[in-house]
Scaffold this motif. Structure first.
Motif, PDB file in Angstrom:
ATOM      1  N   UNK A  52      -6.348  58.101  -2.315  1.00 44.39           N
ATOM      2  CA  UNK A  52      -7.389  58.502  -1.359  1.00 44.39           C
ATOM      3  C   UNK A  52      -8.712  57.830  -1.685  1.00 44.39           C
ATOM      4  N   UNK A  53      -9.061  57.785  -2.959  1.00 43.76           N
ATOM      5  CA  UNK A  53     -10.307  57.131  -3.368  1.00 43.76           C
ATOM      6  C   UNK A  53     -10.214  55.624  -3.164  1.00 43.76           C
ATOM      7  N   UNK A  54      -9.052  55.036  -3.452  1.00 42.54           N
ATOM      8  CA  UNK A  54      -8.882  53.595  -3.259  1.00 42.54           C
ATOM      9  C   UNK A  54      -9.064  53.221  -1.791  1.00 42.54           C
ATOM     10  N   UNK A  55      -8.494  53.999  -0.887  1.00 41.76           N
ATOM     11  CA  UNK A  55      -8.643  53.722   0.543  1.00 41.76           C
ATOM     12  C   UNK A  55     -10.085  53.906   0.996  1.00 41.76           C
ATOM     13  N   UNK A  56     -10.737  54.942   0.474  1.00 44.83           N
ATOM     14  CA  UNK A  56     -12.138  55.167   0.832  1.00 44.83           C
ATOM     15  C   UNK A  56     -13.024  54.029   0.328  1.00 44.83           C
ATOM     16  N   UNK A  57     -12.749  53.541  -0.871  1.00 44.24           N
ATOM     17  CA  UNK A  57     -13.531  52.437  -1.422  1.00 44.24           C
ATOM     18  C   UNK A  57     -13.295  51.162  -0.621  1.00 44.24           C
ATOM     19  N   UNK A  58     -12.048  50.918  -0.226  1.00 43.29           N
ATOM     20  CA  UNK A  58     -11.751  49.740   0.596  1.00 43.29           C
ATOM     21  C   UNK A  58     -12.516  49.791   1.909  1.00 43.29           C
ATOM     22  N   UNK A  59     -12.573  50.960   2.521  1.00 44.61           N
ATOM     23  CA  UNK A  59     -13.300  51.098   3.789  1.00 44.61           C
ATOM     24  C   UNK A  59     -14.788  50.844   3.593  1.00 44.61           C
ATOM     25  N   UNK A  60     -15.335  51.364   2.482  1.00 46.85           N
ATOM     26  CA  UNK A  60     -16.761  51.140   2.212  1.00 46.85           C
ATOM     27  C   UNK A  60     -17.049  49.667   1.964  1.00 46.85           C
ATOM     28  N   UNK A  61     -16.157  48.979   1.270  1.00 45.79           N
ATOM     29  CA  UNK A  61     -16.349  47.558   0.986  1.00 45.79           C
ATOM     30  C   UNK A  61     -16.347  46.725   2.261  1.00 45.79           C
ATOM     31  N   UNK A  62     -15.551  47.119   3.242  1.00 44.12           N
ATOM     32  CA  UNK A  62     -15.428  46.319   4.457  1.00 44.12           C
ATOM     33  C   UNK A  62     -16.437  46.696   5.544  1.00 44.12           C
ATOM     34  N   UNK A  63     -17.090  47.838   5.395  1.00 41.40           N
ATOM     35  CA  UNK A  63     -18.028  48.283   6.430  1.00 41.40           C
ATOM     36  C   UNK A  63     -19.149  47.266   6.621  1.00 41.40           C
ATOM     37  N   UNK A  64     -19.429  46.890   7.847  1.00 41.98           N
ATOM     38  CA  UNK A  64     -20.458  45.884   8.131  1.00 41.98           C
ATOM     39  C   UNK A  64     -21.862  46.391   7.837  1.00 41.98           C
ATOM     40  N   UNK A  65     -22.032  47.701   7.721  1.00 37.52           N
ATOM     41  CA  UNK A  65     -23.344  48.257   7.391  1.00 37.52           C
ATOM     42  C   UNK A  65     -23.663  48.121   5.905  1.00 37.52           C
ATOM     43  N   UNK A  66     -22.599  47.758   5.119  1.00 36.88           N
ATOM     44  CA  UNK A  66     -22.774  47.524   3.685  1.00 36.88           C
ATOM     45  C   UNK A  66     -23.398  48.736   2.982  1.00 36.88           C
ATOM     46  N   UNK A  67     -22.882  49.906   3.312  1.00 33.82           N
ATOM     47  CA  UNK A  67     -23.379  51.144   2.714  1.00 33.82           C
ATOM     48  C   UNK A  67     -22.290  51.783   1.861  1.00 33.82           C
ATOM     49  N   UNK A  68     -22.710  52.648   0.918  1.00 38.65           N
ATOM     50  CA  UNK A  68     -21.746  53.370   0.091  1.00 38.65           C
ATOM     51  C   UNK A  68     -20.949  54.357   0.936  1.00 38.65           C
ATOM     52  N   UNK A  69     -21.547  54.807   2.036  1.00 38.85           N
ATOM     53  CA  UNK A  69     -20.856  55.689   2.973  1.00 38.85           C
ATOM     54  C   UNK A  69     -20.605  54.905   4.246  1.00 38.85           C
ATOM     55  N   UNK A  70     -19.350  54.569   4.555  1.00 38.30           N
ATOM     56  CA  UNK A  70     -19.049  53.747   5.744  1.00 38.30           C
ATOM     57  C   UNK A  70     -19.569  54.394   7.024  1.00 38.30           C
ATOM     58  N   UNK A  71     -19.928  53.548   7.957  1.00 39.41           N
ATOM     59  CA  UNK A  71     -20.492  54.048   9.209  1.00 39.41           C
ATOM     60  C   UNK A  71     -19.445  54.681  10.113  1.00 39.41           C
ATOM     61  N   UNK A  72     -18.178  54.295   9.953  1.00 37.59           N
ATOM     62  CA  UNK A  72     -17.045  54.786  10.737  1.00 37.59           C
ATOM     63  C   UNK A  72     -17.067  54.307  12.187  1.00 37.59           C
ATOM     64  N   UNK A  73     -18.037  53.476  12.533  1.00 39.18           N
ATOM     65  CA  UNK A  73     -18.169  53.043  13.924  1.00 39.18           C
ATOM     66  C   UNK A  73     -17.907  51.554  14.118  1.00 39.18           C
TER      67      UNK A  73
END
Length: 387
Positions: free
Chosen positions: A40-61
Motif C-alpha cells: 500500500x505504501x509502495x503504491x502510494x509512493x509511486x503515485x506521489x512520484x508520478x504526480x505532475x504537481x510534484x507534491x508529497x500528497x498527490x493531487x488525484x486529478x
C-alpha cells in the motif's frame, strides 16, 4: 491517499519528508510482516512520484494520478513472483485487484487462485532470470515515457532465485537516471546482502488490533463484534483479517475446536473419531488451521484465568464458553496444552498421518485438562532408544 494507509505513521512521515525535500533514493526496501501495508505504501509512493504537481500528497486529478490509480501508468511496473506457465491475464487481474485494494491477498504465494481462497498449490513461486530481464531490466533501462520517474514495485523480492538476484543487483549497482525501485519483503534475511546494502530500509510494524478493527468496520461494513474477533485473530495483519473474513470455514472450525476440547475431556471416543475424520479428511492445510485455532483458544483461557473479564480475548464472542471452561476445569495445565498443540502443528507439517496425530493429541489434552499431563505428544527416536 496517504490516509488510506493503516498505522505505519513513522514510515509514511519518512517518505513524505523525503518527497517534500526532493531527496528520493534510487531504491527502498520495505520489510516487515505480511499484510501490514508495505505494498500500500509502495503504491502510494509511486503515485506521489508520478504526480505532475510534484507534491508529497498527490493531487488525484492529473492524468498521471488517474493512470497510477487505475494501474495503467506506463512508467509504473508492479511485479509478483509466480509459477512458470502462469497466464498473463491472471497476472493482470491481480495487479488490477491490487490497485483497487492494496491490502488484498493477490500474491501467488498465499493465493494460488484469485477466485478460490481455499485452493492450494505445490508449484514453485519464483522470480526467474528470464522474467527479471523481460519485466524489470529491459523496461527500467528506458527513459520515462510520461511521468517523472520509472518506478518498479517488486513484491516478495525474497523469491528471486540466485541468477535473477544477481541480474537485478547489476541494475541496482548502476541504476539508470530517474528510476526508483521499491522492494517489499517479509524475509529480508533471505536477500543478497549486496542488494540490501544498496537500498534504504524502512521497517513496517504489525498493525494495532484497534486499527484493524476500525478498518474492517469502516471499509468492509463489518459489525463490531465480528470485526473485533477477526482483528484479534489476524496477528497484526490487515490482509490476514480480510482472508479470515472471506473464509466460510472459519466459524465451522471454531465450533469444531470447542467440540474437540469437550470430547477430549469427556473421553468420548465416538465423537472424537468423527471429529478426527472430519479434520484429517480435508488435508494438512485445514488441519494446521484448526490447530492454530486451538492455540488461540488455549491462550484465551490463559488470559481469562489471569485477568478475568478484563482479558483481551481473541474469541471475544465466546466469552461465556471461555468463562465456563476456566470455572469448571480449574486443574487444566494450559501451558502443557499449548505445548501439545504446537507439537501437533509441527507433525502436521510433515508426513505423519494426521489421524494419528489428532487422536494422540486428544488423549494427551484429556490428561492435561485433568492436571496430569505428559507434555510430550511423541518421543523422538533417540530418546526412545535410551528409555
Amino acid at each position: 491517499m496517504w490516509d488510506r494507509i493503516i498505522d505505519q505513521n513513522r514510515v509514511v512521515e519518512t517518505i513524505r519528508r523525503t518527497l517534500t525535500q526532493n531527496r528520493v533514493a534510487h531504491a527502498y526496501l520495505f520489510h516487515g510482516p505480511d499484510g501490514v501495508g508495505k505494498r500500500a505504501v509502495a503504491l502510494a509512493m509511486a503515485r506521489a512520484l508520478e504526480c505532475t504537481q510534484n507534491e508529497a500528497v498527490p493531487c488525484e486529478e492529473c492524468t498521471d494520478c488517474r493512470k497510477t490509480r487505475r494501474m495503467v501508468h506506463p512508467d509504473v511496473h508492479v511485479l509478483f513472483p509466480y509459477p512458470k506457465g502462469t497466464d498473463e491475464d491472471d497476472v493482470a487481474q491481480r495487479i488490477q485487484r491490487l490497485g483497487e485494494d492494496p491490502y488484498a491477498a493477490v500474491d501467488y504465494v498465499r493465493r494460488p487462485s484469485l477466485n478460490d481462497p481455499t485452493e492450494t498449490s505445490n508449484k514453485q513461486v519464483m522470480y526467474h532470470i528470464s522474467r527479471v530481464h523481460e519485466d524489470l531490466l529491459r523496461p527500467m533501462s528506458y527513459r520515462p515515457a510520461e511521468g517523472a520517474y520509472k518506478v518498479a514495485i517488486i513484491t516478495d523480492v525474497e523469491h528471486m532465485n540466485e541468477s535473477a538476484a544477481n541480474g537485478f543487483l547489476k541494475l541496482l549497482e548502476e541504476p539508470p537516471p530517474q528510476t526508483v525501485f521499491l522492494l517489499t519483503t517479509s524475509r529480508p534475511e533471505q536477500l543478497l546482502p549486496t542488494i540490501v546494502s544498496r537500498c534504504q530500509r524502512l521497517r513496517f510494524d504489525p498493525l494495532l488490533v484497534e486499527s484493524i478493527e476500525d478498518a474492517l468496520q469502516e471499509r468492509e461494513g463489518m459489525d463490531s463484534g465480528r470485526a473485533a474477533m477477526l482483528a484479534r485473530m489476524a496477528d497484526g495483519s490487515y490482509t490476514r483479517a480480510l482472508e479470515l473474513a472471506e473464509s466460510d470455514d472459519l466459524m465451522t472450525s471454531r465450533s469444531l475446536v470447542i467440540d474437540f476440547f469437550r470430547s477430549s475431556y469427556a473421553r468420548n471416543v465416538n465423537q472424537l473419531s468423527d471429529q478426527v475424520n472430519e479434520v484429517s479428511s480435508q488435508g494438512r492445510e485445514r488441519a494446521k488451521s484448526v490447530l492454530q485455532l486451538m492455540l488461540r483458544w488455549i491462550r484465551d483461557l490463559m488470559l481469562y484465568r489471569e485477568l478475568g473479564e478484563e482479558a483481551p480475548l481473541v474469541n471475544v464472542d465466546q466469552n461465556e464458553v471461555i468463562e465456563n471452561f476456566v470455572r469448571r476445569v480449574p486443574d487444566a495445565d494450559l501451558e502443557a496444552m499449548i505445548h501439545l498443540v504446537e507439537q501437533a502443528i509441527h507433525l502436521a507439517e510433515r508426513n505423519v498421518r494426521l489421524s494419528l496425530v489428532l487422536t494422540t493429541l486428544a488423549h494427551r489434552l484429556g490428561d492435561a485438562m485433568r492436571g496430569k499431563a505428559d507434555a510430550r505428544l511423541y518421543v523422538p527416536m533417540p530418546d526412545a532408544k535410551t528409555a
